[in-house]
Design a protein around this motif. Structure first.
Motif, PDB file in Angstrom:
ATOM      1  N   ASP A 113      23.725  -5.950  14.030  1.00 16.86           N
ATOM      2  CA  ASP A 113      23.464  -4.518  14.189  1.00 16.86           C
ATOM      3  C   ASP A 113      24.639  -3.921  14.944  1.00 16.86           C
ATOM      4  O   ASP A 113      24.982  -4.400  16.033  1.00 16.86           O
ATOM      5  CB  ASP A 113      22.226  -4.289  15.087  1.00 16.86           C
ATOM      6  N   GLY A 118      21.504  -7.969  17.766  1.00 19.24           N
ATOM      7  CA  GLY A 118      21.847  -6.609  18.212  1.00 19.24           C
ATOM      8  C   GLY A 118      23.160  -6.590  18.973  1.00 19.24           C
ATOM      9  O   GLY A 118      23.174  -6.645  20.191  1.00 19.24           O
ATOM     10  N   ARG A 153      13.275  -2.197  10.806  1.00 20.26           N
ATOM     11  CA  ARG A 153      14.653  -1.900  10.481  1.00 20.26           C
ATOM     12  C   ARG A 153      15.014  -2.730   9.272  1.00 20.26           C
ATOM     13  O   ARG A 153      14.311  -3.658   8.904  1.00 20.26           O
ATOM     14  CB  ARG A 153      15.581  -2.311  11.630  1.00 20.26           C
ATOM     15  N   GLY A 172      11.353  -4.225  20.005  1.00 16.02           N
ATOM     16  CA  GLY A 172      11.397  -5.184  21.109  1.00 16.02           C
ATOM     17  C   GLY A 172      12.438  -6.289  20.878  1.00 16.02           C
ATOM     18  O   GLY A 172      13.331  -6.188  20.069  1.00 16.02           O
ATOM     19  N   GLN A 232      25.686  -4.110  18.623  1.00 17.51           N
ATOM     20  CA  GLN A 232      25.881  -2.668  18.919  1.00 17.51           C
ATOM     21  C   GLN A 232      27.349  -2.274  19.047  1.00 17.51           C
ATOM     22  O   GLN A 232      27.795  -1.317  18.436  1.00 17.51           O
ATOM     23  CB  GLN A 232      25.126  -2.221  20.188  1.00 17.51           C
ATOM     24  N   THR A 264      21.627   8.010  17.228  1.00 18.45           N
ATOM     25  CA  THR A 264      20.950   9.311  17.189  1.00 18.45           C
ATOM     26  C   THR A 264      20.185   9.520  18.497  1.00 18.45           C
ATOM     27  O   THR A 264      19.740   8.550  19.133  1.00 18.45           O
ATOM     28  CB  THR A 264      19.963   9.391  16.006  1.00 18.45           C
TER      29      THR A 264
END
Ligand SMILES: C[S@@+](CC[C@H](N)C(=O)[O-])C[C@H]1O[C@@H](n2cnc3c(N)ncnc32)[C@H](O)[C@@H]1O
Ligand code: SF4
Length: 400
Positions: free
Chosen positions: A165, A126, A398, A69, A128, A199
């Motif tokens: 991340d 995050g 994580r 979340g 990315q 993935t």
């Protein structure tokens, strides 16, 4: 069996996001139309924490991790209430660390300073990618400009200890594109980088309708080139997907209490010679509706000797520094002789290398074929798929 309790950490799961990303199989859900049930969830978490602490109150606690979340949807005041209760129930270690995961699309001005004021010491952001086309293909709610603005806010708040991340092998991404993303990330001065290969996870929108992804060879080339670049920038790989600047490695592999919807916990009971795993009810609605703390617990089980050994290897085989025979005996309470044959077999296949007198570490081959290496230690080889998550980690969080 003689066991020594390892350091204790707390994991708090906050299961809502602005919108569900099509690749994500975490226990995360779009915020309900009626809005984020922040007050009710906070009350449930505080109750859950008191309940979880019954078996270990007063123990030293080394860290708290707010994962999701999107924990940054919650106000600093709510995060502060949980930390206050944790400090009351446990003894914070001298280098107590509090990490909160944040999505760059949810952090308006001043928010990081507020988190810091209630005790958050580390942020995992995050990012990315920094390519807006890639971000759109991933269904992200933010642009690269918002990620940069969020990092500026982090620096302004004095939260220089932050993780980014990043994912690679993204839809239609080239090697140059993956390296450009990494370059932009490094330019922002992170203390830690989590670098995950995208993935296709069961049950996700991407699994049902896969986007055009780079093939395995291209993905491996991205991983190798990124590894060289991260190393050149002074980062050290200590885990399959985790890179840190010196002394910034995120601590794990100890005991952890897991509270919140779907959270996993693991607690060593030295006197009983037992390790007990717990899982909370996964569905946030059911978690919220539980009439009593016991009803939030989905499963509690004592870990058997075979599983203890396998879990040990599941974790340490992801570490670049590997493991020692003494560490195995200390953590599992089992004799080294019970696994020495498997270790020798992995060594003879070139998956492990010995580092005398009593250490072993995965070779580059072992790291590349991690599932094969882990399978060497499996009591029942057919169980591997069921026991590993994306990274093969038997951990609640994580590593960012
Ligand atoms: C809980 S999220 C981080 C915080 C926040 N929810 C966000 O996405 O910004 C954990 C991280 O796992 C990674 N992740 C999620 N699904 C993945 C997948 N299918 N493949 C690789 N990495 C994935 C992403 O890098 C993501 O930032
Ligand atoms: S990747 Fe992060 S923001 Fe996207 S759905 Fe998963 S937890 Fe939520």
């Amino acid at each position: 069996m003689t066991l020594r309790a390892p350091p204790l950490a707390l994991y708090v799961h906050l299961p809502w996001c602005v919108r569900k990303c099509p690749y994500c199989d975490f226990n995360s859900h779009a915020v309900p139309a009626a809005g984020l049930p922040e007050r009710a969830y906070l009350a449930a978490l505080l109750d859950d924490l008191e309940f979880a602490a019954r078996d270990c109150a007063g123990r030293e606690i080394v860290s708290v991790f707010f994962g999701g979340g999107t924990p940054s949807l919650f106000a600093a005041e709510s995060i502060g209430r949980i930390l206050e209760r944790a400090r009351h129930l446990f003894r914070p270690a001298s280098d107590f660390e509090v990490t909160l995961e944040a999505n760059p699309g949810t952090v308006e001005r001043g928010r990081f300073a507020d988190y810091r004021s209630v005790g958050v010491s580390r942020i995992s952001l995050g990012a990315q990618s920094f390519d807006d086309e890639r971000l759109a293909a991933l269904g992200r709610i933010h642009s690269s400009r918002e990620t940069r603005a969020a990092v500026e806010e982090l620096h302004a708040a004095g939260l220089d200890n932050f993780n980014l991340d990043l994912m690679y092998a993204l839809p239609q991404q080239s090697l140059e594109g993956a390296l450009a993303d990494l370059e932009q990330a490094l330019g922002l001065g992170p203390a830690h980088v989590s670098h995950y290969q995208l993935t296709l996870e069961p049950g996700t929108a991407f699994e049902r309708r896969p986007p055009p992804l780079p093939d395995d060879e291209s993905a491996f080339a991205m991983q190798e080139a990124s590894a060289s670049r991260l190393a050149a920038a002074g980062f050290r790989q200590y885990e399959v997907s985790a890179w840190s600047a010196p002394v910034r490695e995120c601590r794990h592999f100890g005991d952890y209490l897991g509270i919140g919807a779907g959270a996993h916990g693991k607690l060593t009971h030295p006197l009983a010679g037992a390790v007990v795993r717990t899982v909370r009810v996964r569905n946030p609605g059911r978690y919220l509706a539980a009439p009593a703390p016991e009803a939030r617990v989905e499963d509690t089980r004592r870990v058997g000797a075979d599983d203890l050994a396998f879990e040990f290897f599941l974790n340490v085989l992801r570490l670049v520094d590997g493991f020692s025979a003494a560490g195995f005996e200390l953590r599992t309470g089992l004799p080294w002789s019970s696994v020495a044959g498997s270790v020798a077999s992995a060594e003879s296949r070139g998956l492990l290398r010995a580092d005398p007198p009593d250490r072993w570490a995965p070779t580059p081959l072992g790291r590349r074929f991690l599932n094969d290496l882990q399978a060497v230690f499996l009591p029942d080889p057919t169980a591997l798929a069921a026991n590993t998550d994306r990274g093969g980690l038997a951990l609640p969080t994580r590593i960012g």
